[in-house]
Design a protein around this motif. Sequence first.
Motif, PDB file in Angstrom:
ATOM      1  N   ARG A 167      -7.410  -4.607  -4.775  1.00  0.00           N
ATOM      2  CA  ARG A 167      -6.945  -4.631  -3.388  1.00  0.00           C
ATOM      3  C   ARG A 167      -6.937  -6.064  -2.871  1.00  0.00           C
ATOM      4  NH1 ARG A 167     -10.707  -0.506  -0.226  1.00  0.00           N
ATOM      5  NH2 ARG A 167      -9.156  -0.877   1.420  1.00  0.00           N
ATOM      6  N   GLU A 214      -2.450  -5.148   0.968  1.00  0.00           N
ATOM      7  CA  GLU A 214      -2.730  -4.336   2.149  1.00  0.00           C
ATOM      8  C   GLU A 214      -2.558  -5.160   3.421  1.00  0.00           C
ATOM      9  OE1 GLU A 214      -6.428  -2.185   2.102  1.00  0.00           O
ATOM     10  OE2 GLU A 214      -6.556  -2.399  -0.074  1.00  0.00           O
ATOM     11  N   ALA A 232       0.824  -1.211   0.000  1.00  0.00           N
ATOM     12  CA  ALA A 232       0.000   0.000   0.000  1.00  0.00           C
ATOM     13  C   ALA A 232       0.855   1.257   0.000  1.00  0.00           C
ATOM     14  CB  ALA A 232      -0.943  -0.012   1.205  1.00  0.00           C
TER      15      ALA A 232
END
Length: 214
Positions: free
Chosen positions: A165, A125, A100
């Motif tokens: 993500r 993440e 990230a």
Amino acid sequence: YGGSFDPVHEGHLAVARNARDAVAARVSLMPAADPPHKGPLHADARQRLAMLELAVDGEAGLGIEACELERDGPSYTVDTLRFLRAHRVGERPLAILLGADSFLSLPTWKEWRSLFDLAHVLIAERGGSGFDPSTLPEALAEAVAGRWARAPDELHRLASGLVLRLDQPLRPESASEVRRRIAADGDWRALVPASVAAYIVEHRLYGACTGASL
């Protein structure tokens, strides 16, 4: 999945395995020869590559891409992706896996907007990182608008251009912490694969001495 891997550790492998399983794709760990955003490395390219080879040996779906070690100059990601497109993958789907923090720093990278024309972007993440797409810097928010993928299988349908993500379990390992513990003759072996630990000791990397921390 690029990085200096100085040294490769269990945290790196956890990120690679997680991406492999989530996206159902082969993940190649790609050691940088001269990372523009980092200072001098502690092990040379040959040693870092040797440790990576030991780390992924027997790991299904994980491999190594050493193209950045085969050319001179800084390891700019846009140049690497262009090379991979021309010489490795052609028009097939290609993705780059970033943490990230690296994703948020994209506007400082060379020709960063071109990255989306060359590859998908996977954001690994860590739990509790607080990453929030609604608070991206303006330039980055504009560049990724309309690119967010809702599911991993979307990446298999296009060659490039999407952003996904990925939830990444929080891991304690970092290369700097591994090096610090080795130099202090502390407890470090559990942070790296056993074969990598043996290599570090054999070659006395990072201040290791034979027989230390047995």
